[in-house]
Motif scaffolding. Structure first.
Motif: not given
Length: 212
Positions: A198-210
């Motif tokens: 429960g310290w941190e979760q993966r961020n799905p936004d990091r899997r998207k192109w900017i």
């Protein structure tokens, strides 16, 4: 030499390797078989490097005194980090085992020669940091090669780098990058332990192109 063909089965297994590569904190004390560390080092040296400079320097830390000094370094830095948290975060932090320094049978320090003569400066004129990035690529290559063999690696980053470099008494022009604990993990995981606790979760936004 004919280039090998990497079929779909290989690519699936490679994806699984990326998924199961973990930052290990809990190790068995059993040493690795003779020659395995040498094999991992040889693979790590296949990593890309700016100008073919190969700026990484892998150091096996075998001295009990030096290991103890690194352990004390960690303990002080870890206590300071704990004091920097409060409330629920402090409680969560206190439950994390943030080092394998007590159990991992092998400990490896990684340094970078930030201005190596090898490579003759190619690619570094405007971005000299590329030597550091090259050395980090070698660490990652070492890590993946270890994971493919069922071997765990834990990166101990809660250290005073200047003190760590002094403890290991190496070339003053080398920059301390990483202290790695290496050995067989107590448990294999496909999910980061920090996520499980429960310290941190993966961020799905990091899997998207900017897009720009």
């Amino acid at each position: 030499m004919t280039q090998p063909q990497f079929d779909r089965t290989f690519c699936t297994q490679l994806d699984a390797l990326f998924t199961w590569r973990r930052d290990v904190r809990h190790f068995q004390k059993t040493p690795l078989p003779e020659g395995v560390l040498d094999s991992l080092l040889h693979t790590a040296c296949l990593a890309p490097s700016v100008g073919l400079s190969e700026p990484w320097r892998f150091v096996r830390v075998e001295s009990a005194d030096r290991r103890a000094a690194i352990r004390h370094n960690f303990a002080r830095c870890n206590q300071a980090a704990l004091e920097g948290h409060d409330g629920d975060n402090a409680q969560r932090y206190a439950t994390l085992k943030l080092a394998g320094l007590d159990d991992a049978p092998h400990q490896i320090a990684v340094f970078c020669d930030t201005n190596p003569t090898q490579g003759r400066g190619l690619g570094r004129a405007t971005m000299p940091e590329t030597t550091l990035w090259s050395a980090v690529m070698a660490i990652h290559t070492f890590w993946l090669a270890a994971a493919a063999r069922g071997i765990g690696v834990g990166w101990v980053s809660i250290l005073n780098p200047q003190e760590a470099a002094s403890t290991l008494c190496l070339d003053p022009d080398w920059s301390f990058l990483a202290y790695l604990c290496v050995g067989y993990p107590q448990q294999q995981r496909d999910t980061p332990e920090l996520q499980e606790k429960g310290w941190e979760q993966r961020n799905p936004d990091r899997r998207k192109w900017i897009m720009r």
